[in-house]
Design a protein around this motif. Structure first.
Motif, PDB file in Angstrom:
ATOM      1  N   ARG C  74     102.357  57.413  64.482  1.00 24.22           N
ATOM      2  CA  ARG C  74     103.566  56.962  64.144  1.00 24.22           C
ATOM      3  C   ARG C  74     103.806  56.273  62.480  1.00 24.22           C
ATOM      4  N   VAL C  75     103.139  55.264  62.235  1.00 20.55           N
ATOM      5  CA  VAL C  75     103.014  54.639  61.154  1.00 20.55           C
ATOM      6  C   VAL C  75     101.817  54.626  60.545  1.00 20.55           C
ATOM      7  N   PRO C  76     101.647  54.742  59.226  1.00 18.39           N
ATOM      8  CA  PRO C  76     100.018  54.416  58.474  1.00 18.39           C
ATOM      9  C   PRO C  76      99.567  53.117  58.495  1.00 18.39           C
ATOM     10  N   THR C  77      97.574  52.906  59.254  1.00 20.75           N
ATOM     11  CA  THR C  77      97.484  52.301  58.906  1.00 20.75           C
ATOM     12  C   THR C  77      96.232  51.719  58.092  1.00 20.75           C
ATOM     13  N   LEU C  78      96.057  50.466  57.871  1.00 25.43           N
ATOM     14  CA  LEU C  78      95.353  50.336  56.957  1.00 25.43           C
ATOM     15  C   LEU C  78      94.173  48.888  57.515  1.00 25.43           C
ATOM     16  N   VAL C  79      93.184  49.480  57.710  1.00 24.54           N
ATOM     17  CA  VAL C  79      92.091  48.750  58.218  1.00 24.54           C
ATOM     18  C   VAL C  79      91.274  47.494  57.614  1.00 24.54           C
ATOM     19  N   GLY C  80      91.440  46.409  57.269  1.00 26.74           N
ATOM     20  CA  GLY C  80      90.158  45.556  56.437  1.00 26.74           C
ATOM     21  C   GLY C  80      88.638  46.142  56.818  1.00 26.74           C
ATOM     22  N   VAL C  81      88.213  46.003  55.716  1.00 24.10           N
ATOM     23  CA  VAL C  81      86.500  46.071  56.053  1.00 24.10           C
ATOM     24  C   VAL C  81      85.944  45.542  54.928  1.00 24.10           C
ATOM     25  N   SER C  82      86.652  44.498  54.588  1.00 22.93           N
ATOM     26  CA  SER C  82      86.199  43.295  53.708  1.00 22.93           C
ATOM     27  C   SER C  82      84.310  42.997  54.217  1.00 22.93           C
ATOM     28  N   ASN C  83      83.682  42.190  53.707  1.00 21.13           N
ATOM     29  CA  ASN C  83      82.593  42.003  53.881  1.00 21.13           C
ATOM     30  C   ASN C  83      81.401  41.873  52.883  1.00 21.13           C
ATOM     31  N   LEU C  84      81.064  40.674  53.172  1.00 22.15           N
ATOM     32  CA  LEU C  84      79.826  40.051  51.318  1.00 22.15           C
ATOM     33  C   LEU C  84      78.970  40.515  50.880  1.00 22.15           C
ATOM     34  N   THR C  85      78.339  41.502  51.595  1.00 20.33           N
ATOM     35  CA  THR C  85      77.050  42.272  50.883  1.00 20.33           C
ATOM     36  C   THR C  85      78.045  43.886  51.081  1.00 20.33           C
ATOM     37  N   THR C  86      77.358  44.631  49.996  1.00 16.60           N
ATOM     38  CA  THR C  86      77.864  45.974  49.394  1.00 16.60           C
ATOM     39  C   THR C  86      77.953  47.097  50.704  1.00 16.60           C
ATOM     40  N   GLU C  87      77.159  46.832  51.137  1.00 16.02           N
ATOM     41  CA  GLU C  87      76.135  48.042  52.063  1.00 16.02           C
ATOM     42  C   GLU C  87      77.039  47.217  53.390  1.00 16.02           C
ATOM     43  N   ARG C  88      77.672  46.639  53.917  1.00 14.24           N
ATOM     44  CA  ARG C  88      78.282  46.292  55.288  1.00 14.24           C
ATOM     45  C   ARG C  88      79.760  46.991  55.163  1.00 14.24           C
ATOM     46  N   THR C  89      79.908  46.453  53.834  1.00  9.57           N
ATOM     47  CA  THR C  89      81.401  47.105  53.411  1.00  9.57           C
ATOM     48  C   THR C  89      81.152  48.555  53.520  1.00  9.57           C
ATOM     49  N   VAL C  90      80.583  49.010  52.360  1.00 10.69           N
ATOM     50  CA  VAL C  90      80.207  51.023  52.450  1.00 10.69           C
ATOM     51  C   VAL C  90      81.098  51.145  53.749  1.00 10.69           C
ATOM     52  N   TYR C  91      79.286  50.491  55.154  1.00 13.39           N
ATOM     53  CA  TYR C  91      79.556  51.162  56.009  1.00 13.39           C
ATOM     54  C   TYR C  91      81.086  50.855  57.163  1.00 13.39           C
ATOM     55  N   HIS C  92      81.549  49.702  56.812  1.00 15.36           N
ATOM     56  CA  HIS C  92      82.543  49.976  57.844  1.00 15.36           C
ATOM     57  C   HIS C  92      84.377  50.422  57.337  1.00 15.36           C
ATOM     58  N   ALA C  93      83.932  50.949  55.517  1.00 13.44           N
ATOM     59  CA  ALA C  93      84.857  51.806  54.876  1.00 13.44           C
ATOM     60  C   ALA C  93      84.728  53.024  56.187  1.00 13.44           C
ATOM     61  N   GLN C  94      83.165  53.894  55.806  1.00 22.54           N
ATOM     62  CA  GLN C  94      83.371  55.042  56.408  1.00 22.54           C
ATOM     63  C   GLN C  94      83.722  55.225  57.576  1.00 22.54           C
ATOM     64  N   PHE C  95      83.308  53.882  58.453  1.00 21.58           N
ATOM     65  CA  PHE C  95      83.728  53.472  59.955  1.00 21.58           C
ATOM     66  C   PHE C  95      85.785  54.270  60.152  1.00 21.58           C
ATOM     67  N   ALA C  96      85.939  53.477  59.199  1.00 18.74           N
ATOM     68  CA  ALA C  96      87.563  53.310  59.109  1.00 18.74           C
ATOM     69  C   ALA C  96      87.766  54.838  59.080  1.00 18.74           C
ATOM     70  N   GLU C  97      86.901  55.602  57.763  1.00 16.02           N
ATOM     71  CA  GLU C  97      88.578  56.497  57.327  1.00 16.02           C
ATOM     72  C   GLU C  97      87.213  57.230  58.674  1.00 16.02           C
ATOM     73  N   LYS C  98      86.454  57.702  59.015  1.00 16.30           N
ATOM     74  CA  LYS C  98      86.194  58.587  59.748  1.00 16.30           C
ATOM     75  C   LYS C  98      87.127  58.507  61.550  1.00 16.30           C
ATOM     76  N   ALA C  99      87.541  57.440  61.949  1.00 11.54           N
ATOM     77  CA  ALA C  99      87.916  56.791  63.349  1.00 11.54           C
ATOM     78  C   ALA C  99      90.066  57.168  62.804  1.00 11.54           C
TER      79      ALA C  99
END
Lengths: 297, 297, 297, 297
Positions: C74-99
């Motif tokens: 119904r409206v756009p979604t903006l998911v927070g994926v910040s993390n201290l390490t780059t590796e975990r940030t990539v992981y959560h960003a990819q998860f959000a995109e896939k979701a």
């Protein structure tokens, strides 16, 4: 280090006023005498404690002459001659020299934040017109400018700028001065609660209004540092810390005037808009002075 | 809101000096005339821009009289009379009233940080001695005190304190003033880069030295706000933002003097220790003024 | 501006917990539904409001999926994926995109203050692994780094970094962004009490938790800005200012949870060490919400 | 003071990574061995130096076990177990105790600024679940909270909170701790450039990563303090000041890793987004280490 006439405890008298808010020269002389007779190693009129910026030119001259006359050469004198304009700073510096001051203290007062070049030119012009040494004073809180170590080095190239007073309250600054300027300069601490840390960092002296109230403790701290007894220095410093913090927090002219009265000595009036301490503050100061007396008993 | 004679663009002239660093009254009058004739809604001599603290009492009086004479009632005048002591503040406020000033501006200057009670007493004593309105000025950077909303409310209980000038540079302060003081007070913005945000927050006017250089843009911003056209106001504000930031960053007296000369008008000399802008800064200012001219062409 | 899916009011749900301090997904969905149905223009889970750093990876994934499922496009979604390490940030960003997230928000979290090069490399690595746009988030208070305009320009050279969220609380920063980046970037305000000033400065949207409590006022502010009615915007902003200041001062998760309960909606529990508001704070919030309701009645 | 197992130099190892950014336990053990064998009085893994917040739970456990195994009881160990949530803090504190740690260090990490009550409850819950002593750590720069003396007193009422580590970098704080808490507590300095001032103020120990690079100088400072030789302490402190300032300014993990390599010892890799020092910084560090070596030669 040449041309460095101060070490130890350099005491700052307040400037007392009468009921009409006029400078009270006789009372001022009495207060200066107390400082000399209780052992301070130097006398510095017309500092922040002496409300320099609240005085007229004539009043400043009267204070300068009264100080030098009363001290009578027993200890060196350091006269504050700071002014917003270069012209007035030169004027008061020349007056102090003629009157017999040992040295002058100059903070680069600034309403408009001065550039490094402006500050150097300011000191340069004053220094060229007098023959006594100058203590350059760094105090961002009152002067509006925080002089960097780089700038201080430039000032020290001026022949009669031989001393630095540091009041940023940051002990790191003193380590840096000591490390970078080494034995080429004497530096003095102007932040009361930093007295122990500053001496531990190698300060040559302590510029303070505290000897108006607790001269023995102030002198004792310096003595313990001189004989390299850190443990004793720490103890005597903690004994005076509450008083040092109080007079800084409440404003030196207000706190010293009231403290003098608590100790049974006249402190005069303040000049408006400055007003006496509140009753609660007076009671707190009474308690602190009683505690100090008990420690020394 | 009664007794509020100012709105819109209140222009601050510099105080120009001659080659001997003496105040140049004829040039000052020329500069005031420029401000009036280009449309500023009020004239405010002896502000920070006018290097008030660097002047003698006599010089302040000459500037006050020259302003009122030159303005000749075409727009209201706001004379700066701030002083460290209450006695001198009263003196200059009375002088300004007698000379014909519309209102006076007072910042609680403080070498020693003043208590709230000291500040209220200071304004109270001055207000009791004059009949023209007072603009209370809050600027922690130059005054050393940040007056709280609670304190400002106390000041506004004094009958002829009717205006507040805010220069903390924090737009939240203005929202709070508007929210808590509502229609009981007029507040004015003294922070140049905050001009748009302050008008959006409901400021009645903008106290600024910028009309010495870009009066059309300053006036245009106010006009767009008056007709409630935010989009146009935002555009004209961005057009002048670089100039506003530059004059604040470099110091108003230095920047305005140089800007006047770039525009082909005499700006006089500065009083030491203040020195002219560096060559690089002059070139940057030339570029900014050229960009502004191109935008308006 | 391409690839900029957000404008207006972007609402931040809290993450509610059950009695055992476990994430309560059903209640979370209810809260998301409230935000969508009351008109917010975007939904942003896993922000500071959503206590992102207090959650496990599994919990973050459950919140992401629940949001996208409940919003249902119904409206756009903006998911927070910040993390201290780059590796975990990539992981959560990819998860959000896939979701199915519309975009991700990334603040360069830092325990150790990051250099500009480290920050650029961090965003670069994440951006290369996803195809949805990134909102770069500047918030020195929580991220420990204040990204300069120069740095933000470097980030915007990365193709899918297309939006900036600014939470320094300094309106000057927004003027600078608008002036220097112009129409090349959409910037969003993340400082609640700066909402009016930010819109006046040209912000594209407002990232805020306030719609959990006062959606009509938040949306109304945006509407008034859209129709260029500054006077009305100022009025509706002042009507909500007390609430905005309160929720910021007390911490968004605590204040929103309590506010929901005051409004008769379940807000869930907090995760330790976070605790509910004190009784006095609850009473103050009740009063503020009553005042807001009275203004709208 | 009971239950205070640390004094002198408490050394912080870095956590080294391999080429795939995985924790390198064998190299970690080598680095711990260097610290013990060069004379440090305690070992503190999983501090800021050890990039605690960048590690997974499993990695933290491996580091804890490796430390205790390698130290083998030769000196006490102080394991960092700080976590944003209370539940995870309890978990890691219990793990450390079971693994044989002498004590744990806990900073009240906060994304959302914690209230005093929340902080007390946090420590209380952890303390109730373990029997080894806790060092409470105050570091506003990394923890986001500045714990007041009043709050520290409350924490010290919890039986096994017996030590305080202070990293505000403000020597006044240490004077206040010493003055108000007296002999009831041991306090430790965590600000490297404050090492001399902190010992002069009565600190029991110095928590530092510097022994990875210059153990002799660090130990020598403590020795001079122990024998009450302030003059010698000042000299040895100035000898190491440049190194202390450098490692703080550049970030401890980056600076220590590079310094180890300059000294001919493997330092491992960093975990992204952290990157190695720039070439210019490496050259500066090489110069500083050469200067230190020359002083000791």
């Amino acid at each position: 280090m040449n041309n460095v006439p101060f070490k130890g405890i350099i005491a700052y008298p307040i400037t007392p006023f009468d009921k009409n808010e006029q400078v009270d020269i006789p009372l001022f002389k009495t207060l200066v005498e107390r400082l000399v007779s209780t052992g301070s190693h130097g006398i510095a009129p017309l500092g922040s404690t002496g409300v320099l910026p609240y005085l007229t030119d004539t009043e400043k001259e009267a204070i300068t002459e009264a100080t030098i006359q009363q001290v009578g050469g027993r200890v060196p004198t350091l006269v504050g001659v700071s002014n917003l304009t270069t012209e007035r700073t030169v004027y008061h510096a020349q007056f102090a020299e003629k009157a017999g001051a040992t040295a002058v203290m100059i903070i680069p007062m600034s309403y408009w934040k001065l550039t490094d070049d402006e500050i150097v030119a300011h000191y340069d012009k004053v220094a060229a017109k007098i023959n006594i040494p100058i203590m350059a004073y760094n105090n961002p809180a009152t002067g509006g400018v925080d002089m960097s170590t780089t700038l201080l080095k430039r000032l020290l190239e001026i022949p009669n700028v031989t001393m630095i007073k540091e009041s940023t309250g940051d002990v790191q600054r003193m380590h840096t001065l000591k490390k970078e300027l080494g034995d080429d300069v004497a530096f003095y601490n102007g932040s009361n609660p930093l007295a122990l840390a500053a001496f531990a960092a190698g300060a040559t002296g302590w510029c303070t209004a505290a000897p108006n109230l607790i001269p023995e403790l102030n002198l004792s701290l310096y003595e313990m540092i001189k004989i390299n007894d850190l443990n004793a220095a720490q103890k005597v410093f903690l004994d005076q810390l509450d008083l040092l913090k109080f007079i800084v927090a409440k404003g030196l002219p207000r706190a010293i005037k009231t403290g003098l009265e608590i100790l049974g000595t006249a402190g005069g009036e303040l000049r408006s808009p400055l007003q006496p301490l509140s009753t609660a503050d007076q009671q707190q100061l009474t308690k602190i002075l009683e505690d100090v007396a008990a420690l020394q008993a």
